[in-house]
Scaffold this motif. Structure first.
Motif, PDB file in Angstrom:
ATOM      1  N   ASP A  65      -2.021   5.346   5.680  1.00 18.24           N
ATOM      2  CA  ASP A  65      -1.901   6.134   6.904  1.00 18.24           C
ATOM      3  C   ASP A  65      -1.885   5.153   8.067  1.00 18.24           C
ATOM      4  O   ASP A  65      -2.921   4.697   8.529  1.00 18.24           O
ATOM      5  N   VAL A  66      -0.679   4.814   8.501  1.00 22.41           N
ATOM      6  CA  VAL A  66      -0.465   3.774   9.497  1.00 22.41           C
ATOM      7  C   VAL A  66      -0.504   4.358  10.906  1.00 22.41           C
ATOM      8  O   VAL A  66      -0.015   5.453  11.136  1.00 22.41           O
ATOM      9  N   ASN A  67      -1.074   3.619  11.827  1.00 28.28           N
ATOM     10  CA  ASN A  67      -1.027   3.995  13.244  1.00 28.28           C
ATOM     11  C   ASN A  67       0.366   3.695  13.790  1.00 28.28           C
ATOM     12  O   ASN A  67       0.864   2.591  13.626  1.00 28.28           O
ATOM     13  N   THR A  68       0.983   4.684  14.432  1.00 28.38           N
ATOM     14  CA  THR A  68       2.266   4.488  15.101  1.00 28.38           C
ATOM     15  C   THR A  68       2.204   5.187  16.449  1.00 28.38           C
ATOM     16  O   THR A  68       1.228   5.884  16.751  1.00 28.38           O
ATOM     17  N   ASP A  69       3.256   5.037  17.235  1.00 32.82           N
ATOM     18  CA  ASP A  69       3.308   5.723  18.529  1.00 32.82           C
ATOM     19  C   ASP A  69       3.255   7.238  18.367  1.00 32.82           C
ATOM     20  O   ASP A  69       2.703   7.943  19.195  1.00 32.82           O
ATOM     21  N   SER A  70       3.850   7.736  17.269  1.00 34.32           N
ATOM     22  CA  SER A  70       3.886   9.187  17.068  1.00 34.32           C
ATOM     23  C   SER A  70       2.799   9.702  16.130  1.00 34.32           C
ATOM     24  O   SER A  70       2.678  10.899  15.907  1.00 34.32           O
ATOM     25  N   ASN A  71       2.003   8.809  15.535  1.00 29.98           N
ATOM     26  CA  ASN A  71       0.966   9.206  14.585  1.00 29.98           C
ATOM     27  C   ASN A  71      -0.276   8.352  14.816  1.00 29.98           C
ATOM     28  O   ASN A  71      -0.252   7.149  14.590  1.00 29.98           O
ATOM     29  N   SER A  72      -1.345   8.981  15.275  1.00 25.65           N
ATOM     30  CA  SER A  72      -2.587   8.220  15.449  1.00 25.65           C
ATOM     31  C   SER A  72      -3.324   8.192  14.115  1.00 25.65           C
ATOM     32  O   SER A  72      -4.368   8.792  13.939  1.00 25.65           O
ATOM     33  N   GLY A  73      -2.739   7.484  13.158  1.00 25.55           N
ATOM     34  CA  GLY A  73      -3.265   7.422  11.797  1.00 25.55           C
ATOM     35  C   GLY A  73      -4.634   6.783  11.716  1.00 25.55           C
ATOM     36  O   GLY A  73      -5.180   6.286  12.702  1.00 25.55           O
ATOM     37  N   THR A  74      -5.163   6.774  10.529  1.00 27.91           N
ATOM     38  CA  THR A  74      -6.505   6.261  10.301  1.00 27.91           C
ATOM     39  C   THR A  74      -6.531   4.754  10.024  1.00 27.91           C
ATOM     40  O   THR A  74      -7.593   4.166   9.939  1.00 27.91           O
ATOM     41  N   ASP A  75      -5.347   4.140   9.843  1.00 19.76           N
ATOM     42  CA  ASP A  75      -5.229   2.721   9.513  1.00 19.76           C
ATOM     43  C   ASP A  75      -5.964   2.406   8.212  1.00 19.76           C
ATOM     44  O   ASP A  75      -6.628   1.392   8.078  1.00 19.76           O
ATOM     45  N   ILE A  76      -5.820   3.294   7.241  1.00 23.02           N
ATOM     46  CA  ILE A  76      -6.446   3.108   5.929  1.00 23.02           C
ATOM     47  C   ILE A  76      -5.369   3.121   4.859  1.00 23.02           C
ATOM     48  O   ILE A  76      -4.409   3.885   4.938  1.00 23.02           O
ATOM     49  N   ALA A  77      -5.534   2.262   3.862  1.00 21.68           N
ATOM     50  CA  ALA A  77      -4.620   2.233   2.731  1.00 21.68           C
ATOM     51  C   ALA A  77      -5.428   2.144   1.440  1.00 21.68           C
ATOM     52  O   ALA A  77      -6.515   1.572   1.400  1.00 21.68           O
ATOM     53  N   LEU A  78      -4.874   2.720   0.389  1.00 20.00           N
ATOM     54  CA  LEU A  78      -5.494   2.704  -0.934  1.00 20.00           C
ATOM     55  C   LEU A  78      -4.606   1.890  -1.860  1.00 20.00           C
ATOM     56  O   LEU A  78      -3.394   2.126  -1.950  1.00 20.00           O
ATOM     57  N   LEU A  79      -5.196   0.913  -2.527  1.00 20.17           N
ATOM     58  CA  LEU A  79      -4.491   0.073  -3.488  1.00 20.17           C
ATOM     59  C   LEU A  79      -4.934   0.420  -4.893  1.00 20.17           C
ATOM     60  O   LEU A  79      -6.078   0.828  -5.111  1.00 20.17           O
ATOM     61  N   GLU A  80      -4.038   0.223  -5.852  1.00 25.19           N
ATOM     62  CA  GLU A  80      -4.368   0.458  -7.257  1.00 25.19           C
ATOM     63  C   GLU A  80      -3.994  -0.778  -8.058  1.00 25.19           C
ATOM     64  O   GLU A  80      -2.963  -1.406  -7.807  1.00 25.19           O
ATOM     65  N   THR A  81      -4.842  -1.137  -9.014  1.00 28.04           N
ATOM     66  CA  THR A  81      -4.575  -2.252  -9.915  1.00 28.04           C
ATOM     67  C   THR A  81      -4.473  -1.720 -11.335  1.00 28.04           C
ATOM     68  O   THR A  81      -5.019  -0.662 -11.656  1.00 28.04           O
ATOM     69  N   ASN A  82      -3.779  -2.453 -12.184  1.00 30.30           N
ATOM     70  CA  ASN A  82      -3.673  -2.060 -13.595  1.00 30.30           C
ATOM     71  C   ASN A  82      -4.720  -2.739 -14.453  1.00 30.30           C
ATOM     72  O   ASN A  82      -4.856  -2.437 -15.627  1.00 30.30           O
ATOM     73  N   GLU A  83      -5.440  -3.676 -13.872  1.00 27.23           N
ATOM     74  CA  GLU A  83      -6.480  -4.389 -14.610  1.00 27.23           C
ATOM     75  C   GLU A  83      -7.700  -4.535 -13.722  1.00 27.23           C
ATOM     76  O   GLU A  83      -7.630  -4.374 -12.517  1.00 27.23           O
ATOM     77  N   MET A  84      -8.804  -4.825 -14.337  1.00 23.87           N
ATOM     78  CA  MET A  84     -10.070  -4.930 -13.617  1.00 23.87           C
ATOM     79  C   MET A  84     -10.641  -6.326 -13.776  1.00 23.87           C
ATOM     80  O   MET A  84     -10.456  -6.955 -14.815  1.00 23.87           O
ATOM     81  N   PRO A  85     -11.347  -6.818 -12.761  1.00 25.47           N
ATOM     82  CA  PRO A  85     -11.994  -8.121 -12.905  1.00 25.47           C
ATOM     83  C   PRO A  85     -13.179  -8.023 -13.857  1.00 25.47           C
ATOM     84  O   PRO A  85     -13.652  -6.928 -14.169  1.00 25.47           O
ATOM     85  N   GLU A  86     -13.656  -9.182 -14.289  1.00 24.41           N
ATOM     86  CA  GLU A  86     -14.820  -9.190 -15.181  1.00 24.41           C
ATOM     87  C   GLU A  86     -16.046  -8.609 -14.488  1.00 24.41           C
ATOM     88  O   GLU A  86     -16.778  -7.826 -15.076  1.00 24.41           O
ATOM     89  N   LEU A  87     -16.281  -9.006 -13.250  1.00 17.37           N
ATOM     90  CA  LEU A  87     -17.435  -8.531 -12.498  1.00 17.37           C
ATOM     91  C   LEU A  87     -16.956  -7.807 -11.246  1.00 17.37           C
ATOM     92  O   LEU A  87     -16.190  -8.376 -10.475  1.00 17.37           O
ATOM     93  N   TYR A  88     -17.384  -6.583 -11.072  1.00 18.52           N
ATOM     94  CA  TYR A  88     -17.074  -5.885  -9.829  1.00 18.52           C
ATOM     95  C   TYR A  88     -18.087  -4.771  -9.626  1.00 18.52           C
ATOM     96  O   TYR A  88     -18.749  -4.321 -10.557  1.00 18.52           O
ATOM     97  N   GLU A  89     -18.226  -4.364  -8.400  1.00 20.91           N
ATOM     98  CA  GLU A  89     -19.071  -3.237  -8.019  1.00 20.91           C
ATOM     99  C   GLU A  89     -18.221  -2.320  -7.156  1.00 20.91           C
ATOM    100  O   GLU A  89     -17.303  -2.787  -6.477  1.00 20.91           O
ATOM    101  N   THR A  90     -18.515  -1.041  -7.163  1.00 22.05           N
ATOM    102  CA  THR A  90     -17.823  -0.132  -6.254  1.00 22.05           C
ATOM    103  C   THR A  90     -18.764   0.232  -5.110  1.00 22.05           C
ATOM    104  O   THR A  90     -19.981   0.280  -5.285  1.00 22.05           O
ATOM    105  N   LEU A  91     -18.175   0.443  -3.951  1.00 19.57           N
ATOM    106  CA  LEU A  91     -18.932   0.888  -2.788  1.00 19.57           C
ATOM    107  C   LEU A  91     -18.643   2.358  -2.573  1.00 19.57           C
ATOM    108  O   LEU A  91     -17.496   2.792  -2.698  1.00 19.57           O
ATOM    109  N   SER A  92     -19.649   3.132  -2.252  1.00 17.78           N
ATOM    110  CA  SER A  92     -19.429   4.562  -2.003  1.00 17.78           C
ATOM    111  C   SER A  92     -18.849   4.741  -0.605  1.00 17.78           C
ATOM    112  O   SER A  92     -19.105   3.953   0.302  1.00 17.78           O
ATOM    113  N   ILE A  93     -18.035   5.775  -0.471  1.00 18.38           N
ATOM    114  CA  ILE A  93     -17.390   6.059   0.801  1.00 18.38           C
ATOM    115  C   ILE A  93     -18.142   7.186   1.493  1.00 18.38           C
ATOM    116  O   ILE A  93     -18.392   8.235   0.909  1.00 18.38           O
ATOM    117  N   ASN A  94     -18.500   6.966   2.743  1.00 17.16           N
ATOM    118  CA  ASN A  94     -19.120   8.007   3.553  1.00 17.16           C
ATOM    119  C   ASN A  94     -17.996   8.800   4.206  1.00 17.16           C
ATOM    120  O   ASN A  94     -17.156   8.228   4.902  1.00 17.16           O
TER     121      ASN A  94
END
Length: 104
Positions: A65-94
């Motif tokens: 959701d990109v910020n543009t002149d016609s859209n005051s977007g949230t400037d947030i993007a979601l990425l997806e991977t097909n593999e996972m690292p050996e060590l990782y933690e997830t952060l909860s979203i408020n």
């Protein structure tokens, strides 16, 4: 000051064509949250997530959701991977939306 272990394991770098563009955070298995201006600056077919341990993972933009002149977007993007690292933690979203100027 060293990062707490949970944050360190949840944080990744977003690269494209060997250029560091920004950071991202694991929010679910195979899913990372970043800023849309980071993904907008990337070559969409060459986004790589680099963990703080140095592992490289290919990633794709699933939503943004990109910020543009016609859209005051949230400037947030979601990425997806097909593999996972050996060590990782997830952060909860408020899901509460902070007021402008609020420290987050």
């Amino acid at each position: 000051m060293p990062l707490p272990d949970t944050i360190r394991k949840a944080t990744c770098r977003v690269d494209s064509k060997s250029v560091q563009l920004g950071s991202s955070f694991w929010v679910d298995e195979n899913m990372l949250l970043t800023a849309a201006h980071v993904t907008e600056a990337a070559h969409q077919d060459s986004i790589v997530v680099r963990t703080l341990e140095g592992e490289l993972l290919d990633a794709q933009v699933v939503q943004q959701d990109v910020n543009t002149d016609s859209n005051s977007g949230t400037d947030i993007a979601l990425l997806e991977t097909n593999e996972m690292p050996e060590l990782y933690e997830t952060l909860s979203i408020n899901t509460n939306i902070p007021s402008i100027g609020t420290e987050v």
